[in-house]
Design an enzyme around this catalytic site. Structure first.
Site, PDB file in Angstrom:
ATOM      1  N   ARG A 124      27.994  53.106  18.023  1.00  0.00           N
ATOM      2  CA  ARG A 124      26.537  53.222  18.132  1.00  0.00           C
ATOM      3  C   ARG A 124      26.066  54.665  18.066  1.00  0.00           C
ATOM      4  O   ARG A 124      24.934  54.935  17.690  1.00  0.00           O
ATOM      5  CB  ARG A 124      26.041  52.519  19.390  1.00  0.00           C
ATOM      6  CG  ARG A 124      26.228  51.010  19.298  1.00  0.00           C
ATOM      7  CD  ARG A 124      25.846  50.318  20.606  1.00  0.00           C
ATOM      8  NE  ARG A 124      26.366  48.981  20.663  1.00  0.00           N
ATOM      9  CZ  ARG A 124      27.528  48.645  21.212  1.00  0.00           C
ATOM     10  NH1 ARG A 124      28.305  49.556  21.749  1.00  0.00           N
ATOM     11  NH2 ARG A 124      27.918  47.393  21.227  1.00  0.00           N
ATOM     12  N   GLU A 129      39.856  51.657  32.333  1.00  0.00           N
ATOM     13  CA  GLU A 129      40.087  50.938  33.585  1.00  0.00           C
ATOM     14  C   GLU A 129      41.496  50.349  33.604  1.00  0.00           C
ATOM     15  O   GLU A 129      42.195  50.393  34.601  1.00  0.00           O
ATOM     16  CB  GLU A 129      39.039  49.827  33.740  1.00  0.00           C
ATOM     17  CG  GLU A 129      39.087  49.156  35.086  1.00  0.00           C
ATOM     18  CD  GLU A 129      37.978  48.130  35.267  1.00  0.00           C
ATOM     19  OE1 GLU A 129      38.014  47.432  36.279  1.00  0.00           O
ATOM     20  OE2 GLU A 129      37.098  48.035  34.394  1.00  0.00           O
TER      21      GLU A 129
END
Length: 175
Positions: free
Chosen positions: A58, A95
């Protein structure tokens, strides 16, 4: 705000409990897209910038028209293995595991002033990796620019601790 009202929230994506802020609704709206790019152009019009660097994917959508309007070059920062010529990369923690972003070795010259652009700052891991990569190449980061900041997740503060200036057009708190 005109921009914030055009951003869709998708509950439980990509995992349960996540409120995903989706800019595709902002981008498909011609007024929303124009307002977004115009606000960024207005912010950086008088700032010395040599290149706009956009983070996949993006950041490409926002960074390329911004670079065009500012009359500067655009540089893509991509995921591992996506760029065709010689690259330099930086690994960073996710993560669960690690990832890598890369940039062409000839994309940034020593001392060039770079504006880093992406759609959203959450944990700041990818943006931090991009900053490290750009600085490793000799670039001077003018600012890290986003459409959306999720301040409660800590990415904004993380980048500021690195000495980076951070700007976002809007914030969504608590998510």
């Amino acid at each position: 705000m005109a921009i914030k009202s055009r951003i869709r929230t998708v509950p439980h994506y990509p995992h349960h409990g996540i409120m995903f802020r989706d800019i595709t609704t902002l981008l498909k709206d011609p007024v929303g897209l124009r307002i977004t790019i115009d606000e960024l152009v207005n912010r950086y019009r008088e700032v010395k910038i040599d290149k706009v660097a956009g983070i996949e994917s993006r950041g490409f959508i926002l960074g390329a028209p911004l670079a065009y309007a500012l009359g500067v070059g655009f540089v893509p920062i991509r995921k591992k293995g996506k760029l065709p010529a010689e690259t330099i990369g930086h690994d960073y923690q996710l993560e669960y595991g690690t990832d890598r972003i890369e940039i062409h070795t000839d994309a940034i010259a020593e001392g060039e002033r770079v504006l880093l652009v992406d759609d959203l700052i959450a944990t700041g891991g990818t943006a931090e990796a991009a900053c490290i990569l750009l600085e490793k190449m000799g670039g001077k980061i003018v600012e890290c620019c986003f459409v959306i900041d999720l301040p409660d997740i800590g990415g904004h503060a993380r980048l500021e601790k690195l000495g980076q200036r951070v700007f976002a057009l809007c914030e969504f708190e608590g998510d």
